[in-house]
Enzyme design. Structure first.
Site, PDB file in Angstrom:
ATOM      1  N   ASN A  62      70.728 -51.725  -0.764  1.00 32.49           N
ATOM      2  CA  ASN A  62      70.500 -53.098  -0.294  1.00 32.49           C
ATOM      3  C   ASN A  62      71.328 -53.383   0.950  1.00 32.49           C
ATOM      4  O   ASN A  62      72.452 -52.909   1.098  1.00 32.49           O
ATOM      5  CB  ASN A  62      70.743 -54.146  -1.396  1.00 32.49           C
ATOM      6  CG  ASN A  62      72.070 -54.026  -2.108  1.00 32.49           C
ATOM      7  OD1 ASN A  62      72.614 -52.941  -2.267  1.00 32.49           O
ATOM      8  ND2 ASN A  62      72.589 -55.151  -2.553  1.00 32.49           N
ATOM      9  N   GLU A  64      72.510 -56.540   3.171  1.00 33.07           N
ATOM     10  CA  GLU A  64      72.601 -58.004   3.202  1.00 33.07           C
ATOM     11  C   GLU A  64      72.841 -58.516   4.616  1.00 33.07           C
ATOM     12  O   GLU A  64      73.064 -57.741   5.548  1.00 33.07           O
ATOM     13  CB  GLU A  64      73.695 -58.460   2.226  1.00 33.07           C
ATOM     14  CG  GLU A  64      73.337 -58.064   0.789  1.00 33.07           C
ATOM     15  CD  GLU A  64      74.287 -58.611  -0.258  1.00 33.07           C
ATOM     16  OE1 GLU A  64      75.367 -59.125   0.099  1.00 33.07           O
ATOM     17  OE2 GLU A  64      73.927 -58.518  -1.453  1.00 33.07           O
ATOM     18  N   CYS A  73      66.364 -55.740  -0.291  1.00 31.58           N
ATOM     19  CA  CYS A  73      66.712 -54.992  -1.500  1.00 31.58           C
ATOM     20  C   CYS A  73      66.659 -53.482  -1.242  1.00 31.58           C
ATOM     21  O   CYS A  73      65.948 -53.014  -0.342  1.00 31.58           O
ATOM     22  CB  CYS A  73      65.718 -55.307  -2.614  1.00 31.58           C
ATOM     23  SG  CYS A  73      65.817 -56.970  -3.280  1.00 31.58           S
ATOM     24  N   GLU A  75      65.274 -51.158  -3.098  1.00 34.35           N
ATOM     25  CA  GLU A  75      63.978 -50.540  -3.385  1.00 34.35           C
ATOM     26  C   GLU A  75      63.048 -50.628  -2.178  1.00 34.35           C
ATOM     27  O   GLU A  75      62.333 -49.690  -1.842  1.00 34.35           O
ATOM     28  CB  GLU A  75      63.312 -51.234  -4.584  1.00 34.35           C
ATOM     29  CG  GLU A  75      64.061 -51.100  -5.891  1.00 34.35           C
ATOM     30  CD  GLU A  75      65.106 -52.195  -6.124  1.00 34.35           C
ATOM     31  OE1 GLU A  75      65.689 -52.710  -5.144  1.00 34.35           O
ATOM     32  OE2 GLU A  75      65.327 -52.520  -7.299  1.00 34.35           O
ATOM     33  N   CYS A 115      60.221 -56.688  -5.132  1.00 32.72           N
ATOM     34  CA  CYS A 115      60.200 -55.217  -5.061  1.00 32.72           C
ATOM     35  C   CYS A 115      59.074 -54.645  -5.916  1.00 32.72           C
ATOM     36  O   CYS A 115      58.414 -53.675  -5.532  1.00 32.72           O
ATOM     37  CB  CYS A 115      61.554 -54.648  -5.478  1.00 32.72           C
ATOM     38  SG  CYS A 115      62.811 -54.915  -4.207  1.00 32.72           S
TER      39      CYS A 115
HETATM   40  N1  THU Z   1      68.844 -56.523  -5.050  1.00 33.67           N
HETATM   41  C1  THU Z   1      68.252 -55.318  -4.876  1.00 33.67           C
HETATM   42  O1  THU Z   1      68.637 -54.523  -4.000  1.00 33.67           O
HETATM   43  N2  THU Z   1      67.206 -55.002  -5.680  1.00 33.67           N
HETATM   44  C2  THU Z   1      66.710 -55.807  -6.663  1.00 33.67           C
HETATM   45  O2  THU Z   1      65.709 -55.474  -7.272  1.00 33.67           O
HETATM   46  C3  THU Z   1      67.397 -57.059  -6.971  1.00 33.67           C
HETATM   47  C4  THU Z   1      68.455 -57.489  -6.050  1.00 33.67           C
HETATM   48  C5  THU Z   1      69.951 -56.888  -4.158  1.00 33.67           C
HETATM   49  C6  THU Z   1      69.633 -58.014  -3.209  1.00 33.67           C
HETATM   50  C7  THU Z   1      71.010 -58.563  -2.928  1.00 33.67           C
HETATM   51  O3  THU Z   1      71.592 -57.805  -1.867  1.00 33.67           O
HETATM   52  C8  THU Z   1      71.793 -58.292  -4.192  1.00 33.67           C
HETATM   53  O4  THU Z   1      71.067 -57.319  -4.906  1.00 33.67           O
HETATM   54  C9  THU Z   1      71.989 -59.519  -5.079  1.00 33.67           C
HETATM   55  O5  THU Z   1      70.782 -60.147  -5.347  1.00 33.67           O
END
Ligand code: THU
Length: 160
Positions: A62, A64, A73, A75, A115
Protein backbone atom coordinates in the site's frame (compact mmCIF):
# COMPACT_ATOMS: atom_id res chain seq x y z
CA UNK A 1 -41.32 -12.11 -2.87
CA UNK A 2 -38.85 -14.94 -2.54
CA UNK A 3 -35.71 -15.07 -0.49
CA UNK A 4 -32.53 -16.13 -2.17
CA UNK A 5 -29.70 -17.37 0.00
CA UNK A 6 -26.19 -16.68 -1.22
CA UNK A 7 -23.43 -18.72 0.36
CA UNK A 8 -19.73 -19.02 -0.12
CA UNK A 9 -17.09 -21.52 0.88
CA UNK A 10 -13.52 -20.80 1.87
CA UNK A 11 -10.72 -22.99 3.14
CA UNK A 12 -8.90 -22.27 6.39
CA UNK A 13 -5.26 -23.21 7.01
CA UNK A 14 -4.00 -23.10 10.60
CA UNK A 15 -0.45 -22.05 9.80
CA UNK A 16 1.66 -20.93 6.88
CA UNK A 17 3.43 -24.33 7.00
CA UNK A 18 0.16 -25.97 5.94
CA UNK A 19 0.12 -24.09 2.63
CA UNK A 20 1.35 -25.74 -0.57
CA UNK A 21 5.08 -24.86 -1.00
CA UNK A 22 4.54 -22.48 -3.93
CA UNK A 23 1.85 -20.58 -2.01
CA UNK A 24 4.05 -20.41 1.08
CA UNK A 25 6.74 -18.81 -1.08
CA UNK A 26 4.17 -16.38 -2.51
CA UNK A 27 3.04 -15.42 1.01
CA UNK A 28 6.67 -14.86 2.02
CA UNK A 29 7.05 -12.51 -0.97
CA UNK A 30 3.90 -10.68 0.17
CA UNK A 31 5.35 -10.38 3.68
CA UNK A 32 8.64 -9.02 2.36
CA UNK A 33 6.99 -6.34 0.21
CA UNK A 34 4.51 -5.54 3.01
CA UNK A 35 7.39 -4.57 5.26
CA UNK A 36 8.41 -1.98 2.64
CA UNK A 37 4.92 -0.44 2.45
CA UNK A 38 4.60 3.32 2.53
CA UNK A 39 1.97 3.68 5.24
CA UNK A 40 3.05 6.59 7.46
CA UNK A 41 -0.55 7.66 8.19
CA UNK A 42 -2.37 4.44 9.02
CA UNK A 43 0.71 2.46 10.05
CA UNK A 44 -1.21 -0.49 8.63
CA UNK A 45 1.06 -2.21 6.16
CA UNK A 46 -0.30 -4.51 3.49
CA UNK A 47 1.54 -6.70 1.00
CA UNK A 48 0.25 -8.56 -2.04
CA UNK A 49 2.02 -11.04 -4.30
CA UNK A 50 0.57 -12.41 -7.52
CA UNK A 51 1.72 -15.62 -9.19
CA UNK A 52 1.30 -15.37 -12.95
CA UNK A 53 0.79 -18.38 -15.19
CA UNK A 54 4.54 -18.81 -15.60
CA UNK A 55 7.19 -18.32 -12.94
CA UNK A 56 6.73 -14.55 -12.75
CA UNK A 57 5.67 -13.12 -9.40
CA UNK A 58 4.48 -9.51 -9.14
CA UNK A 59 4.31 -7.80 -5.75
CA UNK A 60 2.93 -4.57 -4.35
CA UNK A 61 2.38 -2.75 -1.08
CA UNK A 62 0.00 0.00 0.00
CA UNK A 63 1.12 3.50 -0.93
CA UNK A 64 -0.40 6.26 1.15
CA UNK A 65 -0.59 9.97 0.51
CA UNK A 66 -0.98 13.11 2.64
CA UNK A 67 -4.16 13.65 0.61
CA UNK A 68 -5.53 10.39 2.00
CA UNK A 69 -7.83 9.23 -0.87
CA UNK A 70 -4.94 9.56 -3.31
CA UNK A 71 -3.24 6.51 -1.79
CA UNK A 72 -3.65 2.99 -3.12
CA UNK A 73 -4.10 -0.44 -1.55
CA UNK A 74 -1.45 -3.12 -1.91
CA UNK A 75 -3.68 -5.43 -3.95
CA UNK A 76 -4.38 -2.78 -6.57
CA UNK A 77 -0.77 -1.63 -6.66
CA UNK A 78 0.21 -5.22 -7.49
CA UNK A 79 -2.59 -6.10 -9.88
CA UNK A 80 -2.32 -2.88 -11.90
CA UNK A 81 1.39 -3.54 -12.29
CA UNK A 82 0.69 -7.12 -13.42
CA UNK A 83 -2.07 -5.93 -15.77
CA UNK A 84 0.12 -3.28 -17.34
CA UNK A 85 3.42 -5.19 -17.54
CA UNK A 86 2.02 -8.62 -18.42
CA UNK A 87 -1.31 -7.94 -20.15
CA UNK A 88 -1.38 -11.36 -21.84
CA UNK A 89 -0.40 -13.52 -18.88
CA UNK A 90 -3.05 -15.06 -16.68
CA UNK A 91 -2.97 -14.51 -12.93
CA UNK A 92 -3.17 -17.73 -10.93
CA UNK A 93 -2.87 -16.85 -7.26
CA UNK A 94 -2.76 -13.78 -5.04
CA UNK A 95 -1.38 -13.84 -1.48
CA UNK A 96 -2.17 -10.96 0.87
CA UNK A 97 -0.92 -10.20 4.37
CA UNK A 98 -0.93 -7.26 6.76
CA UNK A 99 0.97 -5.90 9.72
CA UNK A 100 -0.38 -3.23 12.04
CA UNK A 101 1.75 -1.14 14.35
CA UNK A 102 -1.20 -1.03 16.79
CA UNK A 103 -1.39 -4.77 17.56
CA UNK A 104 -0.39 -8.18 16.33
CA UNK A 105 -3.21 -9.19 14.00
CA UNK A 106 -3.81 -12.93 14.15
CA UNK A 107 -7.03 -13.02 12.13
CA UNK A 108 -7.03 -13.18 8.33
CA UNK A 109 -7.84 -9.78 6.78
CA UNK A 110 -9.78 -9.91 3.53
CA UNK A 111 -9.18 -7.42 0.72
CA UNK A 112 -11.37 -4.30 0.80
CA UNK A 113 -14.39 -3.93 -1.47
CA UNK A 114 -12.63 -1.75 -4.03
CA UNK A 115 -9.81 -4.29 -4.33
CA UNK A 116 -12.27 -7.16 -4.72
CA UNK A 117 -13.98 -5.27 -7.53
CA UNK A 118 -10.61 -4.62 -9.17
CA UNK A 119 -9.40 -8.20 -8.90
CA UNK A 120 -12.79 -9.41 -10.20
CA UNK A 121 -12.26 -7.39 -13.38
CA UNK A 122 -9.11 -9.38 -14.20
CA UNK A 123 -10.72 -12.68 -13.24
CA UNK A 124 -13.54 -12.01 -15.70
CA UNK A 125 -11.09 -10.71 -18.34
CA UNK A 126 -8.96 -13.86 -18.22
CA UNK A 127 -11.94 -16.19 -17.79
CA UNK A 128 -10.05 -18.13 -15.15
CA UNK A 129 -10.34 -17.96 -11.36
CA UNK A 130 -7.69 -16.22 -9.30
CA UNK A 131 -7.08 -18.01 -6.00
CA UNK A 132 -6.91 -15.58 -3.08
CA UNK A 133 -5.03 -16.37 0.15
CA UNK A 134 -5.10 -13.83 2.96
CA UNK A 135 -3.83 -13.61 6.50
CA UNK A 136 -2.94 -11.19 9.28
CA UNK A 137 0.57 -10.86 10.61
CA UNK A 138 0.46 -14.44 11.86
CA UNK A 139 -2.06 -17.22 12.45
CA UNK A 140 -4.68 -18.67 10.17
CA UNK A 141 -4.82 -18.20 6.43
CA UNK A 142 -8.06 -18.14 4.44
CA UNK A 143 -8.19 -19.31 0.85
CA UNK A 144 -10.93 -18.46 -1.62
CA UNK A 145 -10.80 -20.55 -4.78
CA UNK A 146 -11.86 -17.53 -6.82
CA UNK A 147 -12.21 -13.82 -6.20
CA UNK A 148 -15.87 -13.98 -7.17
CA UNK A 149 -16.42 -16.26 -4.16
CA UNK A 150 -15.67 -13.14 -2.08
CA UNK A 151 -17.89 -10.81 -4.14
CA UNK A 152 -21.40 -12.13 -4.62
CA UNK A 153 -23.59 -10.20 -7.05
CA UNK A 154 -20.52 -8.63 -8.60
CA UNK A 155 -20.85 -5.86 -11.13
CA UNK A 156 -19.06 -6.56 -14.40
CA UNK A 157 -18.83 -5.42 -18.00
CA UNK A 158 -21.77 -7.60 -19.06
CA UNK A 159 -24.11 -5.03 -17.44
CA UNK A 160 -22.81 -2.15 -19.53
N1 THU B 1 -5.34 -1.34 2.59
C1 THU B 1 -4.84 -2.19 1.66
O1 THU B 1 -3.70 -2.03 1.19
N2 THU B 1 -5.63 -3.21 1.23
C2 THU B 1 -6.89 -3.45 1.68
O2 THU B 1 -7.56 -4.34 1.17
C3 THU B 1 -7.43 -2.65 2.78
C4 THU B 1 -6.65 -1.47 3.18
C5 THU B 1 -4.51 -0.22 3.03
C6 THU B 1 -5.03 1.13 2.61
C7 THU B 1 -4.42 2.03 3.66
O3 THU B 1 -3.10 2.38 3.24
C8 THU B 1 -4.32 1.15 4.89
O4 THU B 1 -4.44 -0.18 4.44
C9 THU B 1 -5.39 1.42 5.94
O5 THU B 1 -6.66 1.38 5.39
Amino acid sequence: MKEKKITTTVQVFDTIEELPPEVRLLMKKAQAIRDQAYAPYSKFKVGAAIQLEDEVIVTGSNQENAAYPSGLCAERTAIFYAGSQYPHKKMKTMAICIKSSAKVVTEPIAPCGACRQTIAEYEVKQDQPIEIYFMGEEGKIIKAKALLDLLPLAFDASFL
